[in-house]
Design a protein around this motif. Structure first.
Motif, PDB file in Angstrom:
ATOM      1  N   GLU A 168      -3.176  -8.093   2.384  1.00 44.41           N
ATOM      2  CA  GLU A 168      -3.453  -9.011   1.294  1.00 44.41           C
ATOM      3  C   GLU A 168      -2.185  -9.380   0.510  1.00 44.41           C
ATOM      4  O   GLU A 168      -1.134  -8.778   0.663  1.00 44.41           O
ATOM      5  N   SER A 169      -2.339 -10.347  -0.366  1.00 40.53           N
ATOM      6  CA  SER A 169      -1.207 -10.862  -1.138  1.00 40.53           C
ATOM      7  C   SER A 169      -0.711  -9.843  -2.157  1.00 40.53           C
ATOM      8  O   SER A 169      -1.439  -8.960  -2.606  1.00 40.53           O
ATOM      9  N   VAL A 226       0.122 -12.518   8.514  1.00 38.66           N
ATOM     10  CA  VAL A 226       0.680 -11.463   7.659  1.00 38.66           C
ATOM     11  C   VAL A 226      -0.122 -10.179   7.813  1.00 38.66           C
ATOM     12  O   VAL A 226       0.423  -9.107   8.041  1.00 38.66           O
ATOM     13  N   ALA A 261       1.859 -15.337   0.537  1.00 40.94           N
ATOM     14  CA  ALA A 261       1.064 -14.132   0.285  1.00 40.94           C
ATOM     15  C   ALA A 261       1.374 -13.580  -1.102  1.00 40.94           C
ATOM     16  O   ALA A 261       1.802 -12.438  -1.274  1.00 40.94           O
ATOM     17  N   GLY A 278       1.846  -8.897   0.779  1.00 40.13           N
ATOM     18  CA  GLY A 278       2.581  -9.634   1.791  1.00 40.13           C
ATOM     19  C   GLY A 278       3.938 -10.162   1.386  1.00 40.13           C
ATOM     20  O   GLY A 278       4.736 -10.531   2.253  1.00 40.13           O
ATOM     21  N   THR A 284      -2.935 -14.019   5.089  1.00 43.52           N
ATOM     22  CA  THR A 284      -3.059 -12.591   4.779  1.00 43.52           C
ATOM     23  C   THR A 284      -4.273 -11.996   5.482  1.00 43.52           C
ATOM     24  O   THR A 284      -4.141 -11.283   6.468  1.00 43.52           O
TER      25      THR A 284
END
Length: 321
Positions: A172-173, A169, A88, A190, A28
């Motif tokens: 962020e997650s 990616v 992610a 993600g 990420t």
């Protein structure tokens, strides 16, 4: 303090075991990591980033099975973890007492994820503790997606940056919480909302956009901001409004008339939102150093990773309203 960029996982592990900080690569963004169970180490994260201590951190683990040492997962949370980890994807879970309150900003819940990056997984599997790791940048600025981005912001504040290349990616997650039999999304990211809904067979719940006391990372209204004012909206109208300014555009795959193409930055010429997300933070950082008066950003399609792109751009522009 000298900051070294390298690829030595063993060196990174030794530094972390000594209670110091290491910037780590994930799919990420790059994270600023410390031993999540050592409050003295975790304090250094907040100090290095100038991050307010009311803003919780995400804890990173090397396996799904390790989560049970730090948090409680019900059956639905287990199902989500096995579907989207490593990846992610972050779960907000009831924490066990071993997790310091500093990591969760006093909340009884801890955000946990297993990153999908070979170097960082190798690092985690060498360590006898999980890693607390928010994005490896000065608080509030655009998140880093390369080791050089980390160095540009934190050089002299941390001893080591583990270089795992550019993040694949780039945003962020996704952070979710299981509440009863429902799934609440606290941050889009993600992992697509559509993929989560397909797994659970129903719609997720989306909380209010404005959060005054965050329950997990990435919820503050003002975040990811460039130094240059960034405005998101109708590009043609904004070009007219800022006709007397030096302007750059962040767009998906379409050039606009009235502005040289050299000032227009397309995130994916094919219109691929996954590729666009990968390039977003890097382009924001590039534009911030080119002397523009204003950065104009499109409103991206509200689907797939377009949701995450729109979220980041919305938060980036708030500081300049």
């Amino acid at each position: 303090m000298q900051t070294i960029i390298g690829t030595d996982v063993q060196a990174a592990a030794q530094i972390l075991q000594q209670g110091q900080l290491v910037a780590i690569p994930t799919e990420t963004v790059y994270g600023l990591a410390a031993n999540a169970l050592d409050e003295k180490a975790v304090v250094q994260i907040f100090d290095a980033k100038n991050r307010p201590r009311f803003n919780p951190l995400i804890m990173h683990v090397g396996s799904i099975s390790a989560i049970s040492q730090y948090a409680i997962m019900n059956d639905l949370a287990q199902k989500l973890a096995h579907a989207f980890m490593p990846g992610a994807f972050t779960l907000l879970l009831p924490k066990l007492p071993v997790v310091p309150d500093l990591v969760t900003a006093g909340s009884p819940k801890v955000a946990v994820r297993m990153p999908n990056h070979a170097l960082t997984l190798a690092l985690l599997q060498q360590l006898p503790f999980p890693l607390a790791a928010p994005s490896a940048n000065v608080f509030g600025y655009v998140s880093p997606t390369t080791a050089q981005h980390v160095y540009d912001g934190l050089s002299g504040r941390i001893p080591y940056i583990l270089d795992g290349g550019a993040c694949t990616v780039g945003v962020e997650s996704t952070i979710v919480e299981v509440v009863a039999d429902a799934v609440v999304v606290h941050r889009v990211g993600g992992v697509n909302i559509e993929a989560i809904e397909a797994l659970i067979g129903k719609k997720v719940q989306l909380p209010a956009t404005t959060v005054h006391k965050p329950v997990t990372s990435g919820q503050l209204k003002s975040h990811y901001a460039t130094t240059t004012p960034l405005i998101r909206g109708d590009v043609k109208a904004l070009l007219a409004e800022f006709a007397d300014k030096k302007v750059a555009i962040i767009g998906l795959n379409t050039y606009y008339e009235g502005l040289p193409k050299a000032q227009q930055y397309l995130l994916s010429v094919d219109g691929n939102l996954t590729e666009a997300a990968q390039h977003l933070f890097n382009v924001m950082r590039q534009l911030d150093g080119k002397g523009y008066d204003v950065i104009i950003a499109e409103v991206f399609p509200d689907e797939g990773l377009g949701k995450a792109i729109n979220d980041r751009l919305e938060r980036a522009q708030v500081l300049h309203k």
